[in-house]
Design a protein around this motif. Sequence first.
Motif, PDB file in Angstrom:
ATOM      1  N   TYR A  28     -11.906  -1.371   5.558  1.00 22.07           N
ATOM      2  CA  TYR A  28     -11.434  -1.395   4.183  1.00 22.07           C
ATOM      3  C   TYR A  28     -11.911  -2.596   3.129  1.00 22.07           C
ATOM      4  CZ  TYR A  28      -8.020  -0.602   0.335  1.00 22.07           C
ATOM      5  OH  TYR A  28      -7.498  -0.358  -0.687  1.00 22.07           O
ATOM      6  N   VAL A  29     -12.033  -3.749   3.666  1.00 24.85           N
ATOM      7  CA  VAL A  29     -12.502  -4.944   2.965  1.00 24.85           C
ATOM      8  C   VAL A  29     -13.881  -4.817   2.536  1.00 24.85           C
ATOM      9  CG1 VAL A  29     -12.831  -7.351   3.080  1.00 24.85           C
ATOM     10  CG2 VAL A  29     -10.423  -6.428   3.681  1.00 24.85           C
TER      11      VAL A  29
ATOM     12  N   GLY B  98      -3.133   3.107  -0.386  1.00 21.77           N
ATOM     13  CA  GLY B  98      -4.181   2.213  -0.544  1.00 21.77           C
ATOM     14  C   GLY B  98      -5.720   2.761  -0.675  1.00 21.77           C
TER      15      GLY B  98
ATOM     16  N   ARG C   5      -5.708  -3.509  -7.483  1.00 23.83           N
ATOM     17  CA  ARG C   5      -4.857  -4.473  -6.630  1.00 23.83           C
ATOM     18  C   ARG C   5      -3.602  -3.896  -5.880  1.00 23.83           C
ATOM     19  NH1 ARG C   5      -7.588  -8.592  -5.383  1.00 23.83           N
ATOM     20  NH2 ARG C   5      -8.592  -9.767  -6.936  1.00 23.83           N
TER      21      ARG C   5
ATOM     22  N   GLN D  64      -5.032  -2.186  -2.848  1.00 25.65           N
ATOM     23  CA  GLN D  64      -5.154  -3.144  -1.787  1.00 25.65           C
ATOM     24  C   GLN D  64      -3.798  -3.620  -1.123  1.00 25.65           C
ATOM     25  OE1 GLN D  64      -7.916  -6.356  -3.289  1.00 25.65           O
ATOM     26  NE2 GLN D  64      -8.915  -4.521  -4.578  1.00 25.65           N
TER      27      GLN D  64
ATOM     28  N   ALA E  37     -14.045  -1.951  -0.034  1.00 29.42           N
ATOM     29  CA  ALA E  37     -13.602  -2.574  -1.398  1.00 29.42           C
ATOM     30  C   ALA E  37     -14.559  -3.423  -1.916  1.00 29.42           C
ATOM     31  CB  ALA E  37     -12.026  -3.198  -1.129  1.00 29.42           C
TER      32      ALA E  37
END
Length: 177
Positions: free
Chosen positions: A35-36, A102, A51, A54, A39
């Motif tokens: 995910y990170v 998310g 945001r 996240q 993103a």
Amino acid sequence: MSAVLAAAESLPSPWTSWTFDPVQILGIVVLTVLYVQRARTLAKRGRPVERWRQWSYGTGLVLLVVAVISPVHELGERQFLFMHMIQHVILGDLAPLAMVAGLTGPLLRPILAMRYVEKLRVLAHPFVALPLWAINLYLWHLPFAYEGALHSSYVHALQHLLFFTFGAAMWAAVLEP
């Protein structure tokens, strides 16, 4: 009074009863890293993930930690049926809801581009996802499956994985990320 004190002393300590199962920890770490990375890639391209999305995904990850690594797991396994049921609600409903909330199309694009994943997208259709979620829940409460999950850690891990998977498919059908 002494029986109450004896029961309280037998409870797992919140400081020492964390479960460090490498497979479960690795799964959460992989979900976090993927995910990170995605993103960050989108942010570099000028298409940042909002945001709140996240935070929502992060909340889902924290809920997974609470369900499978924290003392909630140990209390549910050793002491209290209600804690075990809380664990199942977290794994099958709350964590998938937060994590799916998310997600966005751009985040999922690399995964959805895979040929075999395209065929699985039907599982996120509301008329498919909700019945599958309910059938999964029902099947795990049949005596043979219930007993299997009670007596085998592998079957129990499969149960948790399927609760999460079908919960995520159900929420994907509702939220349509």
